[in-house]
Design a protein around this motif. Structure first.
Motif, mmCIF file in Angstrom:
data_model
loop_
_atom_site.group_PDB
_atom_site.id
_atom_site.type_symbol
_atom_site.label_atom_id
_atom_site.label_comp_id
_atom_site.label_asym_id
_atom_site.label_seq_id
_atom_site.Cartn_x
_atom_site.Cartn_y
_atom_site.Cartn_z
ATOM 1 N N PRO A 39 -15.139 13.273 61.625
ATOM 2 C CA PRO A 39 -14.812 14.136 60.480
ATOM 3 C C PRO A 39 -13.367 14.012 60.022
ATOM 4 C CG PRO A 39 -16.002 15.352 62.182
ATOM 5 C CD PRO A 39 -15.624 14.042 62.778
ATOM 6 N N ALA A 40 -12.468 13.573 60.905
ATOM 7 C CA ALA A 40 -11.057 13.489 60.541
ATOM 8 C C ALA A 40 -10.710 12.208 59.802
ATOM 9 C CB ALA A 40 -10.189 13.605 61.796
ATOM 10 N N ASP A 41 -11.657 11.289 59.647
ATOM 11 C CA ASP A 41 -11.380 10.010 58.991
ATOM 12 C C ASP A 41 -11.215 10.235 57.488
ATOM 13 O OD1 ASP A 41 -12.819 6.699 59.451
ATOM 14 O OD2 ASP A 41 -11.191 7.393 58.160
ATOM 15 N N SER A 42 -10.102 9.752 56.951
ATOM 16 C CA SER A 42 -9.847 9.921 55.517
ATOM 17 C C SER A 42 -10.748 9.044 54.662
ATOM 18 C CB SER A 42 -8.383 9.593 55.210
ATOM 19 O OG SER A 42 -8.085 8.250 55.559
ATOM 20 N N SER A 43 -11.457 8.088 55.274
ATOM 21 C CA SER A 43 -12.370 7.243 54.495
ATOM 22 C C SER A 43 -13.489 8.061 53.871
ATOM 23 C CB SER A 43 -12.961 6.149 55.390
ATOM 24 O OG SER A 43 -11.953 5.295 55.877
ATOM 25 N N VAL A 44 -13.854 9.190 54.505
ATOM 26 C CA VAL A 44 -14.884 10.053 53.935
ATOM 27 C C VAL A 44 -14.464 10.526 52.550
ATOM 28 C CG1 VAL A 44 -16.132 12.223 54.241
ATOM 29 C CG2 VAL A 44 -15.665 10.764 56.217
ATOM 30 N N ASN A 45 -13.213 10.924 52.415
ATOM 31 C CA ASN A 45 -12.707 11.363 51.117
ATOM 32 C C ASN A 45 -12.662 10.207 50.123
ATOM 33 O OD1 ASN A 45 -11.553 14.283 51.730
ATOM 34 N ND2 ASN A 45 -10.989 12.976 53.447
ATOM 35 N N CYS A 46 -12.376 9.019 50.625
ATOM 36 C CA CYS A 46 -12.344 7.850 49.748
ATOM 37 C C CYS A 46 -13.738 7.549 49.191
ATOM 38 C CB CYS A 46 -11.800 6.658 50.520
ATOM 39 S SG CYS A 46 -11.524 5.182 49.521
ATOM 40 N N PHE A 47 -14.766 7.645 50.038
ATOM 41 C CA PHE A 47 -16.137 7.389 49.581
ATOM 42 C C PHE A 47 -16.574 8.450 48.578
ATOM 43 C CE2 PHE A 47 -15.689 4.243 52.397
ATOM 44 C CZ PHE A 47 -16.167 4.360 53.690
ATOM 45 N N LEU A 48 -16.212 9.701 48.829
ATOM 46 C CA LEU A 48 -16.558 10.766 47.882
ATOM 47 C C LEU A 48 -15.862 10.562 46.545
ATOM 48 C CD1 LEU A 48 -16.414 13.862 50.280
ATOM 49 C CD2 LEU A 48 -18.458 12.832 49.263
ATOM 50 N N GLU A 49 -14.633 10.083 46.579
ATOM 51 C CA GLU A 49 -13.921 9.802 45.333
ATOM 52 C C GLU A 49 -14.603 8.676 44.563
ATOM 53 O OE1 GLU A 49 -11.764 11.296 43.751
ATOM 54 O OE2 GLU A 49 -10.880 9.863 42.347
ATOM 55 N N ALA A 50 -15.100 7.681 45.281
ATOM 56 C CA ALA A 50 -15.823 6.589 44.614
ATOM 57 C C ALA A 50 -17.085 7.111 43.936
ATOM 58 C CB ALA A 50 -16.167 5.507 45.633
ATOM 59 N N ARG A 52 -17.508 10.144 42.806
ATOM 60 C CA ARG A 52 -17.087 10.938 41.649
ATOM 61 C C ARG A 52 -16.700 10.051 40.479
ATOM 62 N NH1 ARG A 52 -12.904 12.466 38.929
ATOM 63 N NH2 ARG A 52 -11.527 11.125 40.165
ATOM 64 N N VAL A 53 -15.943 8.988 40.759
ATOM 65 C CA VAL A 53 -15.530 8.072 39.695
ATOM 66 C C VAL A 53 -16.748 7.383 39.085
ATOM 67 C CG1 VAL A 53 -14.233 5.963 39.200
ATOM 68 C CG2 VAL A 53 -13.240 7.721 40.671
ATOM 69 N N GLY A 54 -17.707 7.003 39.933
ATOM 70 C CA GLY A 54 -18.919 6.371 39.409
ATOM 71 C C GLY A 54 -19.706 7.293 38.504
ATOM 72 N N ALA A 55 -19.778 8.578 38.861
ATOM 73 C CA ALA A 55 -20.483 9.543 38.019
ATOM 74 C C ALA A 55 -19.744 9.775 36.714
ATOM 75 C CB ALA A 55 -20.650 10.860 38.770
ATOM 76 N N ASP A 56 -18.420 9.734 36.728
ATOM 77 C CA ASP A 56 -17.642 9.950 35.510
ATOM 78 C C ASP A 56 -17.732 8.763 34.552
ATOM 79 O OD1 ASP A 56 -16.885 12.400 36.467
ATOM 80 O OD2 ASP A 56 -14.921 11.727 37.206
ATOM 81 N N LEU A 57 -17.854 7.562 35.090
ATOM 82 C CA LEU A 57 -17.845 6.373 34.238
ATOM 83 C C LEU A 57 -19.179 6.135 33.552
ATOM 84 C CD1 LEU A 57 -15.845 3.815 36.410
ATOM 85 C CD2 LEU A 57 -15.054 5.076 34.413
#
Length: 371
Positions: A39-50, A52-57
């Protein structure tokens, strides 16, 4: 295409999934698996951002391809080559027009040129985790510290005074060593002041003195007398030492004790007597500890006086004691050992008398023997 870069290889190492991971559902499943694994891995936030960006585009969830590429080698060169191969496979399978690269570390951002060599990059989105554990903890600790008035007064005020006084001392003394030494001494005194709770002790002492004055205790007067006698004793000791010349430190110390101990014993006796009178007025039964204290004070004073007299007499600072002529006893001079023995025996005798008196008085009054 939205490409999320994991150069460190957390995907393959933590979840066992073989990259690249393509599609919203696959990436969402990867987020859950990696979040449960670490749970402490920041990659989780990176995947969620991807995601979000995909949904916005895109107009719909499937219009934009979301993919995660991950390094699968132990070395940096091997990881970059693995990322290049995964990018080639994505370009061949989906033929994207351009890419948005999502990264969460500076190391992942170094992969951007590899992506640019395969297809145009419209943007680089770097995810910064605002509430990292150490930073967040430090922030809230600092916020709590600034909200505590006592801590601010204990830390920030002395620090501010040091920062203000140091340049003044440096300007006045024109010596860096002297300025630093002065500041260090003041800080050391302040730390001792706080560490020993001197402020609380002084506050308690002032409260006790005020209560003693209002209640009419005799001890407040005898304590003042004791302080005066202590000062007299220190002055007498200093006068005795001032007349020495060429004596060692030990002889000087014993001379100071010899001249000051009678006054110091009287000071202790005055304080003990005042406390005894207060107890006698306030309580019907006297405790043995208060009765023993005056006798013990006199006994200790006699013993200390005897030992200090022995040393200073041996050093030739004071003359020997001459005994007057008495019936059946001729006049003479006491040797240093005889003088010491006399004082020690007197101290023991006074102590025994005190024990006898306290036991008899407390026995008659039914007082408690323990303090």
């Amino acid at each position: 295409m939205v490409v999320c870069v994991d150069r460190a290889g957390d995907v393959a190492r933590s979840t066992g999934v073989t990259p690249p991971v393509v599609g919203r559902e696959a990436v969402e499943s990867l987020v859950i698996d990696l979040g449960q694994s670490d749970p402490a891995d920041s990659s989780v936030n990176c995947f969620l951002e991807a995601l979000r960006v995909g949904a916005d585009l895109g107009d719909g969830p499937d219009d934009t391809v979301v993919a995660v590429v991950s390094g699968t080698a132990d070395t940096a060169v091997g990881a970059d080559r693995a990322l290049a191969e995964q990018l080639d496979a994505l370009v061949a399978a989906h033929d994207p027009d351009s890419a948005v690269v999502v990264v969460d570390t500076a190391g992942d951002e170094r992969v951007v040129p590899i992506v640019e060599s395969r297809l145009p990059v419209d943007a680089v989105d770097r995810v910064v985790v605002r509430q990292a554990r150490d930073i967040e903890s430090t922030y809230y600790l600092l916020k709590q510290f600034l909200a505590d008035e006592e801590l601010r007064e204990s830390v920030l005020v002395p620090l501010g005074v040091v920062l203000l006084v140091f340049p003044i001392l440096l300007t006045v003394t024109a010596s860096l060593a002297l300025a630093v030494a002065s500041i260090t001494a003041v800080l050391g005194a302040f730390l001792l002041y706080k560490g020993l709770n001197v402020d609380e002790r002084l506050q308690d002492l002032s409260s006790q003195a005020r209560d003693a004055l209002y209640s009419g205790r005799v001890s407040i007067v005898t304590y003042v007398i004791a302080v005066g006698l202590t000062l007299v004793g220190a002055f007498a000791g200093a006068l005795g030492v001032s007349g020495l010349s060429g004596a060692g430190a030990f002889v000087a110390a014993m001379t100071f004790v010899y001249h000051s101990v009678p006054w110091l014993a009287l000071a202790a006796l005055a304080g003990a007597t005042g406390r005894l009178i207060d107890e006698f007025i306030r309580e019907e039964a006297l405790r043995a500890s208060y009765l023993n204290l005056p006798f013990g004070t006199v006994a200790v004073g006699l013993v200390v006086r005897g030992f200090s007299a022995y040393f200073v007499e041996q050093a030739g600072v004071i003359p020997p004691v001459r005994t007057p002529a008495l019936p059946f006893v001729a006049a003479g001079t006491l040797a240093p050992e005889e003088r010491l023995t006399t004082f020690v025996l007197l101290g023991v005798l006074v102590s025994l008398v005190g024990i006898r008196v306290s036991s008899r008085v407390t026995g008659e009054s039914g007082g408690d023997e323990t303090p």
